[in-house]
Design an enzyme around this catalytic site. Sequence first.
Site: not given
Length: 543
Positions: A162, A234, A295, A362, A439
Site C-alpha cells: 500500500d 495505493h 481508490e 466492499w 491504520e
Amino acid sequence: MTDPYRTLLPAPRHAASAGGSFTFGSVHGDPALVEAVQLLLGPLPVAAGPEGALSVRLGAGGPESYRLQVSPGGAEIVGADLAGVRHAVQTLKQLIGPAAYRAGGRPGGVVPCGEVEDEPALGWRGGMLDVARHFLDKRTLLRYVDLLAMHRMNRLHLHLTDDQGWRIESRKYPEINAVATHRRETMVGRFRTEPTFDGTPHGGYYTLDDLAEVAAYAAQRGITVVPEIDLPGHASALLAAFPELGTGADEVLRGWGISAGVLKPIPAAVKLVCELIDELLTAIDTPYVHLGGDECVTTDWPGDPEVAAHMAAIGAEQPGELHGWFLREVGGHLAERGKRMVVWDEAFQTGGVLPDTIVMCWRGDAISRQAAAAGHDVVRAPVYPTYLDYDQSDLPEEPLSIGGPITLEDSASFAPLPESWTDQERAKVLGGQFQAWSEYIPHERHLDYMVFPRACAIAEAVWYGAPADYPSLVERLREGHLARLDAAGCAYRPLEGPLPWQAGGTGRRAHAPGNRTTKERWLEWVARLPDSGVVAKATTHES
Ligand code: ACM
C-alpha cells in the site's frame, strides 16, 4: 459444565451429545490422513486398528463436509476430502475444550460422546490482514492461520502493499527492499481532525522464504493464501523506489487516506509489476492473486506526457479506461500462469476485469449484485459489517479507530447471500471475508482486540451462507468459545467492553467519534457512487 456440542463455533449443521466420554491417545487410518490429524493435534502414536483410537477415513459428501462420531470405545472422522477431515479435527478440538489449544500438553484428550454432521454453504471463507499500514511479523501470520483454521475458515488474504509500505522482498529489484518497505514516521492522531506524527520509523518486509513458509503452513491447515499487490492506486511505497513510473508521490506515505501516488498505466509499469508478481509466485503457491484496483486517483494521468502518449496509442478517451487496461494486462499475465485475478469492485466499474476475474465487493450490496449479475464470481466484503477495523461500540472506552461502530451483532447480521437477489446472482457468490485494515492497528494485541470475537460471527455467517443467530452466538461465546480463545492466547474484546488495558484512555488513542466514518456517512457515499470513470479523489492528510 455446558455441553460442548452446544457451544461449537461456527455451529455445525447437526450436533448432538450422547453422554459419556472417550479418552484417546492414538490415531488410525490412511497415512496421509493420519499425518493431517497429527499436524493439528500433535504427534499422536499410530494405532494398529480403529478400536480405542481416533480413526479417520474418506467417505461420500459435498466439498469440505465431514462426520464425527464419538462413543466410549472410539471416535471416527469421515471427511469427504482432506479439508473435511481437517474441519472434523477442529471440531474435535473444540469438543476437547481449552486444553486442546494450550502448548506443551500430551496429544489426545477426553472427548464427550456424541455426533456431528457438517458442511459449509460457501467455499471462500476468509479474513484479510493489512500488513502494509502496520507490519505484522511472520509469527503473527502463522498464529492467524491457526485462528482462522479454528473457525473453519479457508482463505488468508494478505494485503501486502500500500502507500505506507511494500512488504514483499524483491531479489530482482533490491531497491524495493531498501526504500519501499519503511516510512520515516507514522500518523498517530485523529486523521480527520488532529493529525500528528510520531517521529518514529516504521517498517519491515517478508522475505520470499518467509512468504513460502506462511503459505506452506497455511496449506497444511487447509488455508489458501491470497496475496494482494494493490495497484495502480495505493502505489506511493513502490514509487519511492521507482519515481519515474508514477505520479503524485515522492516518499513512502506517513499518513492515511486516499493518496495521489499512482502508478502510470504504461507498458513499463506493467512489465515491472509482472516481474514482481512472478517473484511472488515463486514463494506462494496459490490459484489467486489480488491486484487491488481500488481508490485509484486518475486525475494526474492526462497531464503526464507518457500517460497521454499511451492513451493516444491505445485509443483511450477517458483516464478510467487506462485503469481497466492496466489491470487487464496484468490479469492476462496471471492467466498465462494459470492464476485467477481478484480485484476490489472499482475495477469492475472501470472495466478492468477479464471474464474469470473474481470481484471482491466492499462498497455495499448494489455493486456486488451488479458484478454477480454480470457473471463474475463475487467475494462479499462489505464495509458494514465486515470491516473489523471499525469501532465495536459507542462506549467512550473504545480506542481510536477509523469508523463505526460495527458491533458484534452487526457482524452477526452479515448476509453473504442476500434474499433479494435472484438464484443466479446468489450462485455467483463464492463466499465472504472480514477485513482488518491496520491504520489504527499498530500491533498484534490490538489486532486480536479488533478482530475477535467479531470474526467468529463472520465465520459463522460464511459457513452457513446466512446471518448468525445472535443470541445463540453470544451464548456459545460466553459458555465455551471465549475460553477456547483465551487458551489460544487471543486478546479478544470481552463482550462487555474493553479491559482497562485495551481502552483508548485520554491520550492520542482516545475514543474519537469525530474521526470516524459513520454508517450514515458511508451509506450516503455508496448511494452516490458513479457508474464509471474516475475512481477516487485524493484525501490524504500528510502535513
Ligand atoms: C478498500 O477499502 N479500499 C478496499
